[in-house]
Design an enzyme around this catalytic site. Structure first.
Site, PDB file in Angstrom:
ATOM      1  N   ARG A 155       0.821  -1.211   0.000  1.00  0.00           N
ATOM      2  CA  ARG A 155       0.000   0.000   0.000  1.00  0.00           C
ATOM      3  C   ARG A 155       0.858   1.265   0.000  1.00  0.00           C
ATOM      4  O   ARG A 155       0.479   2.275   0.591  1.00  0.00           O
ATOM      5  CB  ARG A 155      -0.979   0.036   1.190  1.00  0.00           C
ATOM      6  CG  ARG A 155      -2.059  -1.032   1.143  1.00  0.00           C
ATOM      7  CD  ARG A 155      -3.229  -0.650   2.058  1.00  0.00           C
ATOM      8  NE  ARG A 155      -3.974  -1.826   2.453  1.00  0.00           N
ATOM      9  CZ  ARG A 155      -4.162  -2.227   3.714  1.00  0.00           C
ATOM     10  NH1 ARG A 155      -3.671  -1.526   4.714  1.00  0.00           N
ATOM     11  NH2 ARG A 155      -4.862  -3.301   3.966  1.00  0.00           N
ATOM     12  N   ARG A 203      -3.910   6.212   0.664  1.00  0.00           N
ATOM     13  CA  ARG A 203      -4.565   7.398   1.208  1.00  0.00           C
ATOM     14  C   ARG A 203      -3.716   8.189   2.197  1.00  0.00           C
ATOM     15  O   ARG A 203      -4.073   9.310   2.547  1.00  0.00           O
ATOM     16  CB  ARG A 203      -5.881   6.985   1.878  1.00  0.00           C
ATOM     17  CG  ARG A 203      -6.975   6.593   0.883  1.00  0.00           C
ATOM     18  CD  ARG A 203      -8.207   6.078   1.595  1.00  0.00           C
ATOM     19  NE  ARG A 203      -7.974   4.758   2.166  1.00  0.00           N
ATOM     20  CZ  ARG A 203      -8.819   4.141   2.989  1.00  0.00           C
ATOM     21  NH1 ARG A 203      -9.928   4.747   3.359  1.00  0.00           N
ATOM     22  NH2 ARG A 203      -8.541   2.930   3.449  1.00  0.00           N
ATOM     23  N   ARG A 218      -7.691  10.711  -6.224  1.00  0.00           N
ATOM     24  CA  ARG A 218      -8.946   9.999  -6.002  1.00  0.00           C
ATOM     25  C   ARG A 218     -10.134  10.941  -6.102  1.00  0.00           C
ATOM     26  O   ARG A 218     -11.176  10.582  -6.672  1.00  0.00           O
ATOM     27  CB  ARG A 218      -8.918   9.307  -4.643  1.00  0.00           C
ATOM     28  CG  ARG A 218     -10.168   8.487  -4.364  1.00  0.00           C
ATOM     29  CD  ARG A 218      -9.966   7.536  -3.231  1.00  0.00           C
ATOM     30  NE  ARG A 218     -11.200   6.863  -2.842  1.00  0.00           N
ATOM     31  CZ  ARG A 218     -11.257   5.790  -2.071  1.00  0.00           C
ATOM     32  NH1 ARG A 218     -10.140   5.269  -1.608  1.00  0.00           N
ATOM     33  NH2 ARG A 218     -12.398   5.244  -1.760  1.00  0.00           N
ATOM     34  N   ASP A 247      -6.536  -3.544  -7.549  1.00  0.00           N
ATOM     35  CA  ASP A 247      -7.186  -4.155  -6.395  1.00  0.00           C
ATOM     36  C   ASP A 247      -7.166  -5.663  -6.567  1.00  0.00           C
ATOM     37  O   ASP A 247      -7.175  -6.155  -7.700  1.00  0.00           O
ATOM     38  CB  ASP A 247      -8.632  -3.659  -6.270  1.00  0.00           C
ATOM     39  CG  ASP A 247      -9.244  -4.040  -4.940  1.00  0.00           C
ATOM     40  OD1 ASP A 247      -9.927  -5.090  -4.876  1.00  0.00           O
ATOM     41  OD2 ASP A 247      -9.048  -3.317  -3.959  1.00  0.00           O
TER      42      ASP A 247
END
Length: 357
Positions: free
Chosen positions: A28, A32, A41, A78
């Site tokens: 990751r 975010r 995003r 994903d």
């Protein structure tokens, strides 16, 4: 597509060859916690819109490389692209994660599944790989990835995330034939999917067995391990120094390290619940090891992060006969959205500084 890599220490480490310092990338690493990711995003409108747009997927894949001295990029995508392409209706709920409109609850629905066509239903993924390879221009290798057959099945049967995995475990007990049918088609799809990413330009591949650790040992050896082994043995990856390495990562996989080292994969990723030195001793140099800093270390102070990085690096070396070869530094799982990017910089820089020849 450029063939010469300016930084190949990640691939050299997976081949257990000497490197000038231990390579590092982070699960990751595009996420975010980065303000630029949140801006991308917002521009895209949703996670799926971003993942299905090759240019935007490339943009966010490269963002952490602009900030940190990372040794590999990982495709922004994903793990649930395969079941989405199988027609299960993937969607995301804020605060709850991925969901499926049509979860699989019986043998009849499983029997209707087929391997998606990689050049139509999943073309957006291979297009993203091509765009990212072009934009990386030989800077670092690109990692492609997939979820494991068992982990995909968990989401496909449960209909989303789960704490108890009661529905799929009930299927394992009550209709194991149906579950094996699902795992078999998932395995066929994962092999085709990773092969397509490799053909598009991915230079290493990783399988995420995120939920393997929720299984009892007997169930792991029935419902997860055989399918991971099938992928490692059947996925065509080339030969010699040009071979595309495969990493098998699993949470809670410490009990199965010897089996995973014998699977045919080039690398095994481990979580933070085992010392790297013990993992190195138990795998005996058969595979490279990837890991394994507890992600929550990043909530610590910079000095605490440096200390834990050094401890993990030294543990691997001590368990590997005093050598740092064959180690890719990573977290034991992915980063969280509230982590401080500056703490990530401290981690990456300390890995290189402490391990440098």
């Amino acid at each position: 597509m450029p063939q010469t890599l300016r930084n190949d220490r990640f691939l050299r480490a997976l081949r257990r060859e000497p490197v000038d310092c231990t390579p590092v990338w982070l699960m990751r690493q595009a996420g975010r916690y980065l303000p630029e990711y949140r801006a991308s995003r917002a521009k895209a409108g949703s996670f799926l819109a971003m993942a299905k747009n090759p240019e935007l997927a490339c943009e966010v894949t490269l963002q952490p490389l602009e900030r940190f001295d990372l040794d590999a990029a990982i495709l922004f995508s994903d793990i649930l692209t395969i079941p989405d392409a199988m027609g299960l209706g993937l969607y995301f709920v804020d605060g709850e994660g991925p969901k499926f409109e049509r979860p699989l609850r019986d043998a009849a629905s499983i029997a209707k599944l087929g391997v998606p066509d990689m050049e139509t239903e999943l073309r957006y993924v291979t297009d993203a790989v091509r765009v990212i390879r072009r934009e990386l221009d030989g800077r670092v290798p690109l990692i492609g990835f997939s979820g494991s057959p068992w982990t995909l099945a968990c989401y496909m049967v449960e209909g989303g995330g789960s704490k108890a995995f009661s529905i799929i475990k009930a299927m394992a007990h009550n209709d194991p034939k149906a579950l094996h049918a699902l795992l078999s088609v998932n395995t066929d799809a994962v092999i085709a999917y990773l092969a397509a990413q490799r053909a598009a330009g991915a230079q290493a591949l990783q399988v995420f067995d995120t939920w393997g650790g929720v299984l009892s040992p007997a169930m792991y050896r029935e419902f997860s391990l055989p399918y991971l082994t099938r992928i490692a043995r059947e996925l065509e990856r080339g030969e010699g120094p040009e071979r595309t390495p495969l990493i098998v990562f699993g949470r809670g996989n410490a009990a199965y390290l010897e089996d995973l080292a014998d699977s045919g994969a080039e690398g095994v990723g481990v979580d933070w619940l085992i010392e790297l030195g013990e993992a190195a001793q138990r795998t005996g140099g058969k595979v490279a090891l990837q890991g394994n800093l507890d992600p929550t270390t990043l909530y610590g102070s910079p000095d605490a992060i440096r200390s834990e990085v050094r401890r993990a690096l030294d543990s691997y070396r001590d368990g590997n006969g005093g050598s740092r070869e064959g180690h890719v530094f990573n977290l034991g799982h992915g980063m969280s959205p509230d982590m401080d990017p500056e703490h990530v910089r401290v981690l990456v820089d300390e890995v290189h500084a402490h391990s440098r020849r």
